[in-house]
Design a protein around this motif. Sequence first.
Motif: not given
Length: 110
Positions: A15-19, A39-49, A52-61
């Motif tokens: 849940m670090d991404c939520v913050e 609702e996602c605005i594609d800012c990407g701030v959640c990904e590095p947080e 577990a490296e569980a967040i990726v852009p939808d363009s990722d396979d």
Amino acid sequence: MTYVVLENCIKCKYMDCVEVCPVDCFYVGENMLVIHPDECIDCGVCEPECPAEAIVPDSDDRAAAWAEANRTYSTQWPNITRKGEPPVDADEWKDKPDKAELFSPAPGKP
């Protein structure tokens, strides 16, 4: 583009991404989080947080397999706007592969 939560989140749910999410687009299930793609605005701030490296852009396979689950469950689970406590055994599950069969469709508690 939007971001997608992958199976890496299952049983970790740090849940670090939520913050850091400026638009509160995370929704909580019993054992993972998902992102509402509309609702996602594609800012990407959640990904590095995410530890577990569980967040990726939808363009990722890797996103293809989980994009529909994110869309579906983000309309069924409660919205989460603050970081909660991860499961006590989250660190044990963090780097385990192939957790899809452990997915729970039950909603979580915000």
